[in-house]
Design an enzyme around this catalytic site. Structure first.
Site, short mmCIF file in Angstrom:
data_model
loop_
_atom_site.label_atom_id
_atom_site.label_comp_id
_atom_site.label_asym_id
_atom_site.label_seq_id
_atom_site.Cartn_x
_atom_site.Cartn_y
_atom_site.Cartn_z
N PRO A 126 -39.61 48.44 -21.77
CG PRO A 126 -38.34 49.69 -20.29
CD PRO A 126 -38.29 48.65 -21.31
CD GLU B 109 -28.46 51.19 -18.04
OE1 GLU B 109 -29.40 52.10 -18.31
OE2 GLU B 109 -28.75 50.63 -16.82
NE ARG C 277 -54.42 31.31 -19.37
CZ ARG C 277 -54.94 30.62 -18.57
NH1 ARG C 277 -54.21 29.70 -17.88
NH2 ARG C 277 -56.31 30.67 -17.98
CG ASP D 5 -59.04 32.85 -18.10
OD1 ASP D 5 -59.45 32.41 -17.15
OD2 ASP D 5 -58.02 32.50 -18.85
#
Ligand code: SAH
Length: 245
Positions: free
Chosen positions: A88, A115, A153, A168
């Site tokens: 993150p 963690e 893709r 897309d």
């Protein structure tokens, strides 16, 4: 495209990709997938690969040595030198990044658990840190799956029709226009006449206008960042006057 995924849960990665478009790409060797489990690279008799954080605090940290050995083995086997740690704390992954990853042909994705991982792994082996959004999930596997699917893709021949990726959302910097399929009319509404007209230049113009309308409404930031063509500027003025009337 080849992905080598370092993960404590190889089947989570493999099982998820053996379906639909990614499954077909694997069968056709357009997507090559290999998983590497750090538990196979530990000296610990109990296959332990995590320990408590120095300095205290909750949870466990994945140890540097088994992880670094695993990454080195993956590098040697794949010939890849680009290691991406899922975290993150990384730069946000997006369609542009997917295009960039495709150019590497060969990427190692490192999935954390608990963690997180010992910082020395990042210092020594990680080239790039990638986040799938400002939220925390329990492991890097689902983020890695998102990346593999998005990049796969874009690989030539993976989508039946090469135009589908181009059309897309995001690929041209706008959200995709509304789509309909049969029947052309039912209790839930009617398909816009222009789509039934067979007039391709009118259809394309309608689609561009509706893409712009939708992007203006849902993702105005994309319009702000865009170098608009004259035609797009005209369509936007039309949309604005329609919405005001
Ligand atoms: N304590 C860490 C989070 C650990 S979550 C921190 O605050 O940064 C456990 C693992 O899940 C991480 O090592 C990472 O590999 C993965 N992960 C969690 N959220 C993620 C996200 N938004 N994007 C990518 N990976 C994520």
């Amino acid at each position: 495209m080849r992905f080598d995924v370092v993960t404590l849960f190889p089947s989570l990665i493999e099982d998820a990709l053996f379906h639909g478009i990614t499954g077909r790409a694997i069968k056709e060797n357009k997507l090559i997938l290999k998983t590497w489990n750090p538990r196979d690279f530990t000296d610990s008799k109990t296959n332990r690969i995590d320990d408590r954080p120095y300095g205290g605090g909750p949870g466990m940290i994945m140890e540097s040595e088994p992880l670094i050995r695993t990454i080195k083995a993956a590098k040697e086997s794949s010939g890849s030198h680009h290691v991406v740690y899922m975290s993150p704390q990384g730069k946000s992954f997006n369609q542009k990044k997917a295009e960039e990853f495709l150019q590497y042909k060969n990427i190692i994705l490192l999935s954390g658990r608990y963690e997180g991982i010992d910082e020395r792994v990042i210092d020594n082996e990680v080239d790039e840190v990638s986040s799938v959004g400002d939220f925390i999930v329990s492991g890097g596997e689902i983020p890695a799956l998102l990346i593999i699917d998005a990049v796969c893709r874009l690989e030539e021949g993976v989508l039946g029709d090469p135009n589908s990726a181009r059309e897309d959302s995001f690929n041209n910097g706008l959200l995709e226009f509304p789509q309909y399929t049969r029947p052309d009319s039912n209790e839930f509404g009617d398909v816009p006449d222009v789509l039934l007209s067979g007039n391709h230049s009118e259809i394309n113009l309608w689609r561009l206008k509706e893409s712009l309308r939708r992007t203006l409404k849902l993702r105005p930031d994309l319009i702000e960042d865009r170098l608009l063509t004259n035609k797009e500027k005209d369509l936007i003025s039309e949309i604005k006057s329609e919405e005001n009337s």
